[in-house]
Design a protein around this motif. Sequence first.
Motif, PDB file in Angstrom:
ATOM      1  N   TYR B 374       0.879  -1.337   0.021  1.00 40.71           N
ATOM      2  CA  TYR B 374       0.213   0.094   0.119  1.00 40.71           C
ATOM      3  C   TYR B 374       0.754   1.415   0.093  1.00 40.71           C
ATOM      4  O   TYR B 374       0.272   2.222  -0.056  1.00 40.71           O
ATOM      5  CB  TYR B 374      -1.066  -0.050   1.179  1.00 40.71           C
ATOM      6  CG  TYR B 374      -2.194  -1.239   0.866  1.00 40.71           C
ATOM      7  CD1 TYR B 374      -2.784  -1.157  -0.282  1.00 40.71           C
ATOM      8  CD2 TYR B 374      -1.700  -2.441   1.590  1.00 40.71           C
ATOM      9  CE1 TYR B 374      -3.743  -2.014  -0.399  1.00 40.71           C
ATOM     10  CE2 TYR B 374      -2.576  -3.421   1.346  1.00 40.71           C
ATOM     11  CZ  TYR B 374      -3.550  -3.440   0.172  1.00 40.71           C
ATOM     12  OH  TYR B 374      -4.301  -4.531   0.212  1.00 40.71           O
ATOM     13  N   GLU B 378      -2.071   5.135  -3.826  1.00 40.44           N
ATOM     14  CA  GLU B 378      -2.518   6.194  -2.990  1.00 40.44           C
ATOM     15  C   GLU B 378      -3.606   5.847  -1.936  1.00 40.44           C
ATOM     16  O   GLU B 378      -4.284   4.942  -2.081  1.00 40.44           O
ATOM     17  CB  GLU B 378      -3.503   6.963  -3.874  1.00 40.44           C
ATOM     18  CG  GLU B 378      -3.676   8.553  -3.450  1.00 40.44           C
ATOM     19  CD  GLU B 378      -4.311   9.429  -4.483  1.00 40.44           C
ATOM     20  OE1 GLU B 378      -3.998   9.427  -5.740  1.00 40.44           O
ATOM     21  OE2 GLU B 378      -5.037  10.087  -4.309  1.00 40.44           O
ATOM     22  N   PRO B 379      -3.665   6.243  -0.590  1.00 44.23           N
ATOM     23  CA  PRO B 379      -2.765   7.566  -0.391  1.00 44.23           C
ATOM     24  C   PRO B 379      -1.561   7.339   0.331  1.00 44.23           C
ATOM     25  O   PRO B 379      -1.037   7.717   1.253  1.00 44.23           O
ATOM     26  CB  PRO B 379      -3.678   8.021   0.666  1.00 44.23           C
ATOM     27  CG  PRO B 379      -4.502   6.962   1.291  1.00 44.23           C
ATOM     28  CD  PRO B 379      -4.683   6.120   0.373  1.00 44.23           C
ATOM     29  N   TYR B 380      -0.834   6.107  -0.133  1.00 44.30           N
ATOM     30  CA  TYR B 380       0.456   5.845   0.345  1.00 44.30           C
ATOM     31  C   TYR B 380       0.885   5.543   1.648  1.00 44.30           C
ATOM     32  O   TYR B 380       1.445   6.256   2.494  1.00 44.30           O
ATOM     33  CB  TYR B 380       1.551   6.850  -0.370  1.00 44.30           C
ATOM     34  CG  TYR B 380       1.051   7.131  -1.507  1.00 44.30           C
ATOM     35  CD1 TYR B 380       1.067   6.523  -2.582  1.00 44.30           C
ATOM     36  CD2 TYR B 380       0.737   8.756  -1.843  1.00 44.30           C
ATOM     37  CE1 TYR B 380       0.578   6.980  -3.944  1.00 44.30           C
ATOM     38  CE2 TYR B 380       0.453   9.089  -3.202  1.00 44.30           C
ATOM     39  CZ  TYR B 380       0.386   8.293  -4.161  1.00 44.30           C
ATOM     40  OH  TYR B 380      -0.061   8.604  -5.481  1.00 44.30           O
ATOM     41  N   ILE B 381       0.066   4.552   2.241  1.00 44.11           N
ATOM     42  CA  ILE B 381       0.250   4.346   3.613  1.00 44.11           C
ATOM     43  C   ILE B 381       1.257   3.152   4.015  1.00 44.11           C
ATOM     44  O   ILE B 381       1.057   1.977   3.513  1.00 44.11           O
ATOM     45  CB  ILE B 381      -1.113   4.100   4.251  1.00 44.11           C
ATOM     46  CG1 ILE B 381      -2.323   5.198   3.810  1.00 44.11           C
ATOM     47  CG2 ILE B 381      -1.349   3.861   5.772  1.00 44.11           C
ATOM     48  CD1 ILE B 381      -2.108   6.438   4.331  1.00 44.11           C
ATOM     49  N   ASP B 664       3.137  15.639   0.602  1.00 41.65           N
ATOM     50  CA  ASP B 664       3.310  15.019  -0.743  1.00 41.65           C
ATOM     51  C   ASP B 664       3.260  15.795  -1.985  1.00 41.65           C
ATOM     52  O   ASP B 664       2.221  16.625  -2.022  1.00 41.65           O
ATOM     53  CB  ASP B 664       1.828  14.281  -0.459  1.00 41.65           C
ATOM     54  CG  ASP B 664       1.718  13.020  -1.620  1.00 41.65           C
ATOM     55  OD1 ASP B 664       2.771  12.263  -1.912  1.00 41.65           O
ATOM     56  OD2 ASP B 664       0.759  13.481  -2.532  1.00 41.65           O
TER      57      ASP B 664
END
Lengths: 702, 702
Positions: B374, B378-381, B664
């Motif tokens: 992940y 998006e949202p790149y966690i 970001d």
Amino acid sequence: MGKCLNHPERETSYICMKHNIYLCEECLECRDPEIYCKFRSSCPIYFISKKGFEKSETEDKTESIDKECTVVFEPGCHTVKVLKGTTLLEASKKADIYINASCNGKGSCGKCKLIMESGSVDSDKTALLSDREKERGYLLACQSRVKEDTVVRIPEETIEKKLKTAGMGEAATKKLSGLVDKIDPILQRVSLELDLPTLQDTVSDLDRLRRELKKLGYDTSRMGTNIRVIRQITNAVRDDHFKVVASVLFRKCSSEIVDVSPSAHNHKKFLGMAIDLGTTSIVVYIVDMADGSVLSAASGHNSQAACGDDVINRIVCSEKDGVGKLKKMAISTINNLTTMALASINTDYKQIDNIAISGNTIMTHLLLGIDPRYIRREPYIPTASEFPVIQAGEIGLKAAPYAGLFVMPGPASYVGGDIVAGVLYTGFHRSRELTLFIDIGTNGEIVLGNNEFLMTAACSAGPAFEGGGIRWGMRAEEGAIEKISLDPENFKPEYVTIDNKLARGICGSGMIDLLSEMLLKGVIGQDGKFRIEPDHPRMVMFNGELAFIIEYAEHIDSEEDIIFTQSDIRSLILSKAAVFAGFNILLEQVGMDFSSIEQMIITGGFGQYLDIEKAITIGLLPDIEREKFRYMGNSSIAGAYMALLSGRFRKEAMQISNSMTYLDFSSSHKFMEEFTRAQFLPHTDLKLFPGVKLITSISSQS
Amino acid sequence: MGKCLNHPERETSYICMKHNIYLCEECLECRDPEIYCKFRSSCPIYFISKKGFEKSETEDKTESIDKECTVVFEPGCHTVKVLKGTTLLEASKKADIYINASCNGKGSCGKCKLIMESGSVDSDKTALLSDREKERGYLLACQSRVKEDTVVRIPEETIEKKLKTAGMGEAATKKLSGLVDKIDPILQRVSLELDLPTLQDTVSDLDRLRRELKKLGYDTSRMGTNIRVIRQITNAVRDDHFKVVASVLFRKCSSEIVDVSPSAHNHKKFLGMAIDLGTTSIVVYIVDMADGSVLSAASGHNSQAACGDDVINRIVCSEKDGVGKLKKMAISTINNLTTMALASINTDYKQIDNIAISGNTIMTHLLLGIDPRYIRREPYIPTASEFPVIQAGEIGLKAAPYAGLFVMPGPASYVGGDIVAGVLYTGFHRSRELTLFIDIGTNGEIVLGNNEFLMTAACSAGPAFEGGGIRWGMRAEEGAIEKISLDPENFKPEYVTIDNKLARGICGSGMIDLLSEMLLKGVIGQDGKFRIEPDHPRMVMFNGELAFIIEYAEHIDSEEDIIFTQSDIRSLILSKAAVFAGFNILLEQVGMDFSSIEQMIITGGFGQYLDIEKAITIGLLPDIEREKFRYMGNSSIAGAYMALLSGRFRKEAMQISNSMTYLDFSSSHKFMEEFTRAQFLPHTDLKLFPGVKLITSISSQS
């Protein structure tokens, strides 16, 4: 090898590890302190080691390597391959078949009977089988070495009987309801709905979880986790749109997230398990953690019994075969019982998240795979008396692998978590009443105290009350005579068996009844010797000694009469004397006597059938006001149940364990004196038993 | 399959996971935002997935099941058996042979060259091999499928070269001495002499140990242990008369006894290990925990490189082959380096009790076996940004199995523990000076701040500075051109290679030098296009584009000239533009410009050869006072070293990570504008670079 202390003409390889005395096999079997070690009955370390044993073991293996034989156990056609020379007892262990073997294969208890159907074995001679039995193909599993492919049948009397379990759940719920007012288990499940991550809120999955836990009031500053859970989280949070159930395990001074699952997959019940890990039997309760009700229960024999009846034999076995083997036996018994208990409520074991277990120190060590060897060597030090909260998966218990396991602490090598659980349940540590507490099993553990002090000691009661070393002795199973009375005229017994089955033997409560009846009806004297004529219809000679016939073979579809021998009586007297001497010494230590006792609590699986009056008659229990006695049944499982549900009680258990003062009787000369004085029915000092009116005290003296 | 965004006539199976755009292979290779995805250079998620890839993989397997072939890799005669149809690159991975494969087997980097010696393979066509190479039997490992038993040779240029390590230990000690004033590692060893047990003092072994620890001042109320250690204690205390060494691991808010050994067996040293877990290279320091000196060091390539140069390819690889595979690759690289470093000091790995490791978020996730998928969506966690203290044995690191492992926390998916380590080491978070910090690697991570705030961002600098996507680009290894200047008359290069070996390629610092020199000497213009005549002796056509000849083949015993193509220049310009745009946006966010910067810190393996003046000339670094620049070398390993030794610094690392604000850039339009403006040498806005005096700005305009 050395010379037997009592029979210098005999070379023997058995040596007492504590007193460094050589003893021959005959002395080994005997429990009379006058015959060999005078400390034995007070000494929980009565094990006798066979020197050079391991060497002969190796030799056996070498000679038997050449041939593999198939052994089939009927009924059930359990088949196992073993090397030639293996005993049938070892073969049964390998096949995971439970066979009663009280003496751990020494050939001295005579319980591991099998019937040869085909094939042949090398059997050592034994006096423990009657000629009729031998004719019918009976043999002792531990004394018979496989020579070729063999089929044996396990006779009715050797098959494990289920312990009484029907209705245990309901009964337990009734017994235990109201004990716990606030349920806060060691592992708590928390349902969480996390904020969905966005480009503006990019904290990691773990931080997101912790943030939500904090919102709900959990102290996350002291909450850790582990790498396994972090690996889980990634997908767990995403499987159901960031709705998860987190399982938090509470340790002494910190907590740990031990599992995270998607909420959608989490329709499961929240179950707990309380376990009484007894040397002889194991009891499992499945508990609904929401309301504390006992949903189902099961109990069965600890399969370690194949390594001997008592804890010392278990330690010896673990030294020989490795702790891992005994650990596995305990775990597999528990797992089988869990499966049974869950089957009745149609539930999967993964729903069990919480476990509390109480057992004596040796059982606990073995369960956790901790070497117990120094427990039986002076100065008798256990490795641990408190245990960290562990997870079920670490030791292989059937439950959710992350389930929290609370192990009841035990203050000393011979007073363990089962006794702490007993105190916790009976609650006298919170009361001002001076209480004498006894848990009667193989060891009799005694606690004296109240809310100000707790003193404890163990005396080696011996396995007699559990049927060990008694010709027809058995545990409180199906077919055991549990109540008995004698006709005053012809001494004909009238008895009740468990579940009203045909009599198969006699259990502890039955033996106490019998001894008391025999004493009161004049069958025996105060010294335990038979007083009626040897040619009386109820008397018979067995292996050169007199015996009383309880039931004739033909009435019970058996090969043999059920009898009670002079040796049996002697064993029972020694056992009760050890317990009574323990009471006395403990009281003396605090400058009190029986008149100070305000409450007397008796617990143990044994206790639930006990006739107090008769126990006083034989001098097992003190002759105090009858209303002071309380029967509390299995207090070990009850204490485990309380610890399972309540943090307050877990803390209290720690406090009980820490505040107990342990007295070691094994080097006490006073104990020996008291023990000797108590080897009379009820006692040499009849003033101690004013309430016991002996008809026989007149008739035998006349 | 879908139509390429830029070439609608082309069907392609590659899709950008973030922007859902189909792109053909040509576009895929290209880094020009005008050609395809305008977000690409700011977007750390530039990976393009090939849809349906897994299916074709399966088909391959089915067709190749029939035959197993032997592949031998020379030199060294490494032999491996693989199924027919396996690529030579996969075979090399199976044989544990390191082959440079920057593009993760896509066939686009042309680095995985091998020479066929015998046997035959099915090779796809490639423009990345010259005709001369093809004649001599060169092939690309990733594009060649085994047909029969085959012998291949790894040519000099493909063999992994050792990174510079000689004298690293001494250099590190010198560099790091004085950083840590108080050594308090995460795992502490405590020598204890316990009271001997007696009948009067029968507390358990564990309680005896805890009692002694308490006497020495340890807070045992918060000290736990685990079942493994309890199992150990029994014999550990007795092996040397109750003299033991206990290892205590300090966690966030509790501690744990993790090992107990007899003192007599404990003559071992007390060693620690600091690890910089880079995407490209891994560095290991062996540290004496008594005085903090670095006893030895080793560095080498992360063997995950076989799965691609950049973190995105690593994630993709982990999704395809499982995280476990990448974890194993990292662990085995570290373990090999540990073995090398320990060999030089003749020490066993079991003496390592403490480890601190810093790496970017993806490297850390992979090392610990945490799914990183992940991070690129998006949202790149990330799954976790902080990690519990774990034990070396839990992940298979070569060290004492109970050794404590501190993993540097990282605040965001694209700003990880290596950057936190860098800040920790450079220390500007403790100072009032406004600092701009950059770590240049595949991603350029930027931190702006001081003791009041820390803002951070990552921009996709691309692998150009590390040699990726550049025809003759290479890492800073043996034979890499690291300094270069051009004769102003004939543009003949004068250069220095690492370790003065024959030139094998050009590394990042060499490329910056070259670009700057070409700009200053008029070989190229500000737009990066060649300005000298195509028929100049140093110019050549390569694959249809102009290229500058750095060195002729005959001078370096090579098949090919070392050249620098128009595309190479373009790639480099895009990379430097991304970094510079990053600086600008970050400053803008806090309402500042370059004039506010009081200190500029450059770190990264790359940084140690960097010529600041030339980096400013090409517009990679801002044109500010030169005395504000500080080169800090590998700050990741230095930070890990500090955390290894000091609890204060471990705490500080947590604070740094927690106080960083992550920006970001991937959806920032302002970034795109800045990025476009920076695609000029040094910049479209020359006012930003008053110190850069361009001769060519006149000559090219004339």
